[in-house]
Design a protein around this motif. Structure first.
Motif, mmCIF file in Angstrom:
data_model
loop_
_atom_site.group_PDB
_atom_site.id
_atom_site.type_symbol
_atom_site.label_atom_id
_atom_site.label_comp_id
_atom_site.label_asym_id
_atom_site.label_seq_id
_atom_site.Cartn_x
_atom_site.Cartn_y
_atom_site.Cartn_z
ATOM 1 N N SER A 109 -0.447 -1.109 8.580
ATOM 2 C CA SER A 109 -0.950 -0.423 6.858
ATOM 3 C C SER A 109 -2.412 0.140 7.812
ATOM 4 O O SER A 109 -2.929 1.075 7.858
ATOM 5 N N LEU A 110 -3.248 -0.855 8.190
ATOM 6 C CA LEU A 110 -4.212 -0.318 8.924
ATOM 7 C C LEU A 110 -4.817 0.069 10.012
ATOM 8 O O LEU A 110 -5.172 1.444 10.255
ATOM 9 N N PHE A 149 8.302 -1.772 -2.420
ATOM 10 C CA PHE A 149 7.696 -0.786 -2.385
ATOM 11 C C PHE A 149 6.218 -1.189 -3.179
ATOM 12 O O PHE A 149 5.780 -0.157 -2.572
ATOM 13 N N ILE A 150 5.614 -2.252 -3.313
ATOM 14 C CA ILE A 150 3.807 -2.193 -3.692
ATOM 15 C C ILE A 150 3.498 -2.555 -2.255
ATOM 16 O O ILE A 150 2.353 -1.191 -2.382
ATOM 17 N N SER A 156 0.001 4.161 1.113
ATOM 18 C CA SER A 156 -0.035 5.262 0.652
ATOM 19 C C SER A 156 -1.633 5.203 0.194
ATOM 20 O O SER A 156 -2.008 6.173 0.179
ATOM 21 N N ILE A 157 -2.241 4.520 -0.642
ATOM 22 C CA ILE A 157 -3.552 4.523 -1.154
ATOM 23 C C ILE A 157 -4.213 4.687 0.279
ATOM 24 O O ILE A 157 -5.741 5.373 0.069
ATOM 25 N N ALA A 168 -1.673 12.635 5.920
ATOM 26 C CA ALA A 168 -1.232 10.672 4.891
ATOM 27 C C ALA A 168 0.122 11.919 4.392
ATOM 28 O O ALA A 168 0.535 10.506 3.806
ATOM 29 N N VAL A 169 -0.102 13.107 3.971
ATOM 30 C CA VAL A 169 1.739 13.472 2.807
ATOM 31 C C VAL A 169 2.807 13.549 3.851
ATOM 32 O O VAL A 169 3.135 13.153 3.766
#
Length: 319
Positions: A109-110, A149-150, A156-157, A168-169
């Motif tokens: 994610s990063l 999912f978490i 997403s955050i 981002a979207v």
């Protein structure tokens, strides 16, 4: 159409992933997960260590140093937990696996969000990880899906906080589509793996079990004794028992009644001795009880007396 969708969901929910399937094969599932956790810890540590070294050689990797260093420390910690706590004590390693899964997804994610790391690039890495990584974990599909999912929520955050809103979207939607794919892949994967585990356990039981009493057979007993000798256990106990005049039971009441006496004797022996004892039928009416761990002589004699009394009672009742 709605009925077909509900039927499909129901099929994924209950196809081979029942509570009983996990409970009955917990030992084998835990062994496979432990092996996976150990390999993942070692492989991850080596890979991140190489990347960390590369940060001192190439300026391209240098800007990633802080992330690589944090990941390396986390993996070293995971290795220590696995080596000193999980594997030696045969603990459930799912928490460790989920820790690794979370760490890898956070790493991805990063890389895909923070400008310094990903330079506003797309979220290809996290999309792949959300789909692929859950495949390696053998656990109840709902729990795997919730954890996954978490990970998507965390991504997403980070995406909304650190990237352009339009991009981002787009990344969030793409990752969510891969997340949906992972749900179905996870259910199917667990179903297939459970089938393989159940088949393997059944074959092992057939190989190592006496067909009548379901106790260990001679071959399984020999393996367990040899293992105890290799482990150099401080003290063990072995008891040999047989049924007096068992031939008379067969001759008088028939072999079916004799088989019934053997089965009942096996059940009573399992009730007398603890789970750590290896109870084996090695002959027609001969049983061996091997206790691999240290046991007090007074306790051993007490158990022996109980076993003899039970066997006398059962045979007398059959006569």
């Amino acid at each position: 159409m709605k009925a077909k969708i509900l039927q499909s969901i129901k099929r994924y929910n209950y196809a081979g992933v029942s509570e009983n399937a996990f409970d009955e094969n917990a030992a084998e599932i835990n062994r496979i997960n432990q092996e996976l956790a150990g390999n993942a810890c070692v492989a991850g540590t080596v890979i991140i260590a190489l990347l960390l070294v590369a940060t001192f050689i190439s300026p391209v990797f240098a800007e990633h140093r802080a992330l690589y260093l944090a990941t390396f420390i986390s993996l070293v910690f995971a290795n220590m937990i696995n080596h000193f706590f999980v594997k030696p004590r045969n603990k459930n390693c799912l928490p460790l696996l989920y820790f690794l899964l979370t760490g890898v997804d956070l790493f991805a994610s990063l890389l895909g969000t923070y400008e310094v790391f990903g330079r506003n690039g797309n979220a290809t890495t996290i999309c792949v990880f959300l789909t692929v990584l859950p495949v390696f974990v053998i656990d109840k599909p709902k729990r795997v899906s919730v954890i996954n999912f978490i990970q998507w929520i965390i991504f997403s955050i980070l995406t909304f906080c650190l990237k352009d809103s339009t991009l981002a979207v787009k990344d969030m939607v793409n990752a969510f589509l891969f997340l949906l794919c992972s749900f179905f892949i996870t259910y199917q994967n667990v179903h297939i793996k459970l089938e393989n585990i159940i088949t393997k356990v059944q074959l092992k039981q057939q190989r190592d079990s006496d067909f009548l009493t379901k106790l260990h057979n001679r071959g399984a007993l020999e393996k367990r004794v040899n293992r105890a000798l290799e482990e150099e256990i401080e003290s063990s106990a072995m008891l040999l028992l047989d049924i007096d005049n068992f031939k008379n039971v067969n001759d008088t009441f028939g072999h079916d009644k004799g088989d019934e006496v053997l089965v009942m004797t096996a059940e009573k022996l399992k009730n007398v001795f603890s789970e750590r004892a290896v109870i084996s039928r090695v002959g027609g009416d001969e049983f061996i009880v091997f206790i691999p761990d240290t046991i007090e002589m007074t306790e051993l004699m007490k158990k022996m007396s109980m076993a003899l009394e039970i066997m006398k009672f059962e045979i007398a009742s059959e006569k």
